[in-house]
Write a protein that holds these residues in place. Structure first.
Motif, mmCIF file in Angstrom:
data_model
loop_
_atom_site.group_PDB
_atom_site.id
_atom_site.type_symbol
_atom_site.label_atom_id
_atom_site.label_comp_id
_atom_site.label_asym_id
_atom_site.label_seq_id
_atom_site.Cartn_x
_atom_site.Cartn_y
_atom_site.Cartn_z
ATOM 1 N N SER A 1 7.267 -1.619 0.884
ATOM 2 C CA SER A 1 8.021 -1.395 -0.349
ATOM 3 C C SER A 1 7.227 -1.767 -1.589
ATOM 4 N N GLN A 2 6.203 -2.612 -1.466
ATOM 5 C CA GLN A 2 5.414 -3.027 -2.623
ATOM 6 C C GLN A 2 4.201 -2.139 -2.874
ATOM 7 N N LEU A 3 3.950 -1.197 -1.993
ATOM 8 C CA LEU A 3 2.781 -0.342 -2.176
ATOM 9 C C LEU A 3 2.887 0.512 -3.443
ATOM 10 N N LYS A 4 4.093 0.908 -3.809
ATOM 11 C CA LYS A 4 4.227 1.735 -5.020
ATOM 12 C C LYS A 4 3.857 0.952 -6.273
ATOM 13 N N TYR A 5 4.090 -0.381 -6.271
ATOM 14 C CA TYR A 5 3.691 -1.193 -7.417
ATOM 15 C C TYR A 5 2.200 -1.504 -7.390
ATOM 16 N N VAL A 6 1.621 -1.581 -6.200
ATOM 17 C CA VAL A 6 0.184 -1.853 -6.090
ATOM 18 C C VAL A 6 -0.629 -0.657 -6.567
ATOM 19 N N PHE A 7 -0.182 0.561 -6.226
ATOM 20 C CA PHE A 7 -0.938 1.756 -6.590
ATOM 21 C C PHE A 7 -0.376 2.468 -7.812
ATOM 22 N N GLY A 8 0.741 1.983 -8.366
ATOM 23 C CA GLY A 8 1.309 2.604 -9.550
ATOM 24 C C GLY A 8 1.855 3.985 -9.286
ATOM 25 N N LEU A 9 2.560 4.170 -8.172
ATOM 26 C CA LEU A 9 3.071 5.481 -7.773
ATOM 27 C C LEU A 9 4.574 5.568 -8.010
ATOM 28 N N GLN A 10 5.050 6.759 -8.188
ATOM 29 C CA GLN A 10 6.476 7.040 -8.269
ATOM 30 C C GLN A 10 6.901 7.689 -6.958
ATOM 31 N N LEU A 11 7.641 6.948 -6.128
ATOM 32 C CA LEU A 11 8.023 7.434 -4.810
ATOM 33 C C LEU A 11 9.494 7.811 -4.783
ATOM 34 N N SER A 12 9.828 8.674 -3.841
ATOM 35 C CA SER A 12 11.229 9.048 -3.647
ATOM 36 C C SER A 12 11.970 7.893 -2.991
ATOM 37 N N SER A 13 13.241 7.738 -3.331
ATOM 38 C CA SER A 13 14.060 6.690 -2.726
ATOM 39 C C SER A 13 14.555 7.162 -1.361
ATOM 40 N N ARG A 14 14.261 6.387 -0.348
ATOM 41 C CA ARG A 14 14.659 6.754 1.013
ATOM 42 C C ARG A 14 15.348 5.570 1.671
ATOM 43 N N CYS B 1 0.454 7.734 1.445
ATOM 44 C CA CYS B 1 -0.864 8.267 1.815
ATOM 45 C C CYS B 1 -1.138 9.599 1.120
ATOM 46 N N SER B 2 -0.118 10.423 0.994
ATOM 47 C CA SER B 2 -0.329 11.723 0.353
ATOM 48 C C SER B 2 -0.525 11.604 -1.161
ATOM 49 N N LEU B 3 0.016 10.537 -1.786
ATOM 50 C CA LEU B 3 -0.078 10.373 -3.230
ATOM 51 C C LEU B 3 -1.186 9.409 -3.661
ATOM 52 N N LEU B 4 -1.992 8.931 -2.732
ATOM 53 C CA LEU B 4 -3.059 7.996 -3.094
ATOM 54 C C LEU B 4 -4.011 8.543 -4.153
ATOM 55 N N PRO B 5 -4.347 9.836 -4.152
ATOM 56 C CA PRO B 5 -5.232 10.327 -5.227
ATOM 57 C C PRO B 5 -4.653 10.172 -6.627
ATOM 58 N N ARG B 6 -3.346 10.023 -6.752
ATOM 59 C CA ARG B 6 -2.716 9.868 -8.052
ATOM 60 C C ARG B 6 -2.562 8.395 -8.472
ATOM 61 N N VAL C 1 -4.202 -0.746 -9.655
ATOM 62 C CA VAL C 1 -4.851 -1.158 -8.402
ATOM 63 C C VAL C 1 -5.768 -2.352 -8.643
ATOM 64 N N VAL C 2 -6.560 -2.287 -9.744
ATOM 65 C CA VAL C 2 -7.478 -3.391 -10.043
ATOM 66 C C VAL C 2 -6.697 -4.660 -10.346
ATOM 67 N N THR C 3 -5.609 -4.535 -11.112
ATOM 68 C CA THR C 3 -4.791 -5.708 -11.433
ATOM 69 C C THR C 3 -4.227 -6.353 -10.171
ATOM 70 N N ALA C 4 -3.725 -5.529 -9.254
ATOM 71 C CA ALA C 4 -3.164 -6.060 -8.016
ATOM 72 C C ALA C 4 -4.236 -6.737 -7.170
ATOM 73 N N LEU C 5 -5.424 -6.111 -7.056
ATOM 74 C CA LEU C 5 -6.490 -6.695 -6.243
ATOM 75 C C LEU C 5 -6.967 -8.032 -6.814
ATOM 76 N N VAL C 6 -7.193 -8.064 -8.125
ATOM 77 C CA VAL C 6 -7.667 -9.308 -8.745
ATOM 78 C C VAL C 6 -6.625 -10.402 -8.608
ATOM 79 N N SER C 7 -5.367 -10.064 -8.826
ATOM 80 C CA SER C 7 -4.297 -11.059 -8.697
ATOM 81 C C SER C 7 -4.205 -11.578 -7.261
ATOM 82 N N GLY C 8 -4.299 -10.672 -6.302
ATOM 83 C CA GLY C 8 -4.238 -11.085 -4.904
ATOM 84 C C GLY C 8 -5.386 -12.007 -4.520
#
Length: 794
Positions: free
Chosen positions: A268-281, A295-300, A306-313
């Motif tokens: 559930s946190q992957l959308k915040y790590v990569f800055g993606l807008q995902l459908s609610s399921r 996986c399909s939206l990773l190019p976007r 991503v850099v902010t999440a990695l550095v913070s982690g």
């Protein structure tokens, strides 16, 4: 010196109880006398208390023996003066009114009144203050982060870190758990809010943007109403003393469930790590679809996010490692999350991460508390199922941690009062727009490790959160959501480590491993609520399955003892000649009674059903032969007389009076011959009914007595009683007498209530131990099946 050798003087002085001088037991053929031990350790302690030290040291190297007569159930009841246990009715105390009871009830449901007046300020206050500050420092970032998991604005995570914590301070019984937001509970709430209020319902405008204000308002209403329902369930279950429900949630089930929930949280946190807008399921397979969409939206992906999440982690991991390394020298752990949040907020404000790099931030955090809001009754029908599941999961997590800390520090946690305390926390929190909470493992460990002794630490942390809500919350408006996501993922390390349960359970208990795996897979594939239901049902079915397949054993005597063990496991255990001893490792009831009977007949090495069938077949042939002979007799008699002659079956032929004496004598001679034939056939039939297997030409069992070790029985039902009666009947048909041994008193009472004992099966067939039954069987190798066993002559 054994008790049999004790002098009368010793008995008078109290060193040896008079009942120690009992009769010597009977020996097996060829066995040397070796009395069996009863209560050696207890008798040794009593004797050592009376004898001088030198004699006590000498007695430690000796064995003490007790000789007693054989003891069946009837003799045991007479000797021990068995009486029916008096039943106590708990409900009668509920209606008793007294000042002492009112005081007890007040202290029971408001525990703070019992321990706070005796609170040792000098000893515990400093530790609780430090622990409360440490927990509050962790509570702040976790509250903001877990609100995102629940699909709510971050400020509602702060509300949920204040109201429930203070309520639990008043009503809770655990001193060390930290109540508040928790990842598993938050993701369960998030699955509800996102399924009932998905983003698709709030699209507006030409660009189809989401109306976040309206969406958040609806989701807050859902979450707060859900919290009220969860609280009502928990309070209700606590008041009806339903705390035992947690016993159905075994440790492998809880650990497998929390591991699957941690995977749900991570995804559930992957959308915040990569800055993606995902459908609610939501619903089954929603996790799989979410992973595929990510996986399909990773190019976007947004590079700045991503850099902010990695550095913070990375910073969080380094700070935690440093804190673990220096924990011996620090009064409290390094607040890694708080330092990371402050640093990230400052950098985001100074650099302008949102405007320049498109990094999503928390946004406005309103200052001050919100007024109470009544729940929405129209939402109850759609939320009641989710509420019950969340209530059970939250209680299971809290009581599990509470009992761990209680055992460690030597106090008691009341599971029913914990239900009431958590329920009130969620109910009152729901009125103030909080979402359901439980306790956090990481914060609880910090609260204990930093010197916390009571829930004063929880009250201190809630007051600190109140200060942040009123004055300091607006300072975190520029905090990137990616930093909160990184903090959540890093804190999942403890739960994700539970994957190591798989190899350890494989080595220790594969059934528990099966429960762990089924719980994990069901929760991953079918979502949290359905997964938990399937896990509980599977766990209970597995218990039933394991009772249906217990271990059946034929027992043998360990040499020179009264101990009987499985001959397949103990090489020195020997079966007693002529006696078969059988034992099951589980209680016998309707689900396995038939399996018990089948296993018994199989392990005895005799085809009982086949022998009975052959015996009955032979008897039927004899009956048919007798009937044919009787019919022949009737025909011959009718032909020899001109008039009707009365022939009585199983008696003699009656002569018919006649005026001709010669004819009468001739008829009498013919009748006597036929009578002799009939009587001969009847005697054959009687001999067949009372004949032995050997006389019938059938194979005989190699044992004359069967002893059923019923020590594993914890209860009996009607099916069990009928099965035991059938066992007595079948084995008596093949000339084997059956005895029972080692029944517990409640089982004996249930056998009496089920009318098990009658003229053919008496309490003299039930013995106090297996050894008593075996000795009696050896003394009475043959007993009449139609009459009860005679009392042992001692």
């Amino acid at each position: 010196m054994g008790l049999s050798e004790a002098s009368g003087q010793d008995i008078q002085q109290g060193r040896v109880p008079p009942q120690g001088r009992l009769l010597r037991r009977d020996l097996f053929p060829g066995e040397s006398f070796q009395p069996f031990q009863v209560g050696a350790s207890a008798r040794r302690r009593d004797t050592q208390a009376l004898l001088p030290v030198t004699q006590t040291m000498e007695l430690r190297n000796r064995d003490y023996h007790v000789e007693r007569p054989l003891m069946n159930q009837q003799q045991l009841e007479e000797l021990g003066h068995r009486t029916s246990a008096t039943r106590t009715y708990q409900w009668r105390t509920w209606f008793q009114c007294s000042r002492a009871r009112a005081r007890a009830l007040l202290f029971q449901y408001l525990p703070v009144l019992s321990w706070l007046p005796r609170y040792p300020l000098r000893d515990w206050l400093l530790g609780d203050l430090l622990a409360g500050l440490s927990v509050a420092i962790m509570q702040l970032p976790q509250g903001l982060a877990y609100a995102l998991l629940a699909g709510l604005p971050p400020v509602f995570g702060l509300y949920s870190s204040f109201y429930p914590v203070f309520v639990y301070f008043l009503f809770g019984t655990s001193r060390h758990i930290s109540v508040g937001t928790f990842a598993v509970m938050s993701v369960m709430v998030g699955s509800v809010t996102e399924s009932l209020a998905p983003d698709e319902n709030f699209l507006q405008g030409v660009n189809a943007t989401v109306d976040e204000v309206t969406r958040d308002h609806v989701r807050v209403q859902l979450a707060s109403t859900l919290s009220v329902l969860v609280g009502l369930f928990q309070v209700g279950l606590g008041l009806v003393r339903f705390g035992f429900v947690v016993t159905y949630l075994s440790e492998p089930l809880v650990r497998g469930y929390t591991t699957a929930a941690s995977v749900q949280v991570f995804v559930s946190q992957l959308k915040y790590v990569f800055g993606l807008q995902l459908s609610s399921r939501s619903g089954p397979l929603s996790l799989i679809y979410t992973v595929l969409e990510v996986c399909s939206l990773l190019p976007r992906s947004v590079v700045g996010t991503v850099v902010t999440a990695l550095v913070s982690g990375v910073v969080l991991v380094l700070l935690k490692l440093l804190s673990d390394k220096l924990h011996r020298y620090l009064p409290m752990p390094i607040p890694g999350e708080l330092l990371t949040l402050i640093g990230a907020t400052g950098i985001s404000y100074g650099v302008g991460l949102k405007s320049r790099f498109g990094v999503d931030v928390v946004g406005d955090i309103p200052a001050g508390l919100v007024p109470p809001v009544a729940p929405s009754p129209e939402l109850f029908a759609s939320l009641v199922g989710y509420a019950f599941t969340i209530a059970v999961v939250g209680f299971a997590i809290a009581i599990s941690l509470g009992k761990i800390f209680a055992l460690r520090h030597g106090y008691r946690v009341d599971s029913n009062q914990e239900l009431v305390a958590l329920g009130l926390s969620n109910f009152i929190g729901g009125i103030f727009q909080c979402f359901p909470v439980s306790c956090s493992m990481s914060r609880s460990l910090v609260q204990e490790g930093s010197g916390g002794n009571t829930q004063v630490a929880g009250a201190v942390s809630s007051l600190f959160i109140l200060i942040i809500i009123v004055k300091l919350g607006e300072l975190f408006r520029d905090l990137p959501k990616a930093v909160l996501a990184a903090a959540i993922i890093v804190n999942l390390k403890g739960m994700l480590k539970q994957f190591t349960d798989i190899p350890s359970l494989w080595k220790s208990n594969q059934m528990d491993l099966l429960i762990w795996l089924v719980t994990f897979v069901a929760t991953i594939l079918l979502n949290l609520d359905i997964g938990l239901a399937i896990a509980i049902v599977f766990s209970l079915l597995l218990v039933v399955f394991r009772t249906q397949l217990p271990r059946y054993s034929v027992l043998g005597q360990v040499p020179d003892t009264d101990i009987y063990q499985d001959v397949a496991e103990y090489s020195e255990a020997r079966e007693v000649p002529g006696v078969k001893v059988f034992r099951s490792s589980a209680t016998m009831y309707f689900a396995n009674a038939e399996l018990y009977s089948d296993a018994l007949k199989k392990r005895c090495g005799v085809d009982v059903d086949r022998l009975i069938s052959k015996k009955k077949k032979w008897l039927r042939k004899q009956e048919q032969k007798l009937k044919r002979m009787q019919k022949t007799l009737q025909k011959q008699t009718a032909s020899s007389e001109g008039t009707s002659v009365s022939v009585q079956v199983n008696t003699n032929i009656t002569d018919v009076e006649s005026n001709n004496v010669d004819d009468s004598m001739a008829r009498a001679s013919t009748g006597n011959e036929l009578e002799d034939t009939t009587v001969s056939g009847q005697e054959d039939a009687k001999a067949a009914n009372g004949s032995t297997l050997k006389a019938l030409g059938l194979p005989q069992p190699h044992f004359h007595s069967l002893v059923l070790d019923l020590g594993a029985l914890s209860f009996v039902d009607t099916v069990c009683i009928k099965s035991l009666k059938n066992i007595f009947r079948d084995f008596r048909e093949i000339e084997v007498e059956v005895y029972m041994a080692a029944c517990h008193a409640p089982v004996v009472s249930q056998l009496e209530a089920g009318h098990f004992f009658d003229a053919s099966i008496t309490k003299q067939h039930l013995f106090a131990s297996v050894h008593d039954a075996v000795l009696f069987a050896l003394q009475h190798p043959r007993s009449s099946p139609a009459s009860p066993v005679s009392t042992t002559k001692l």
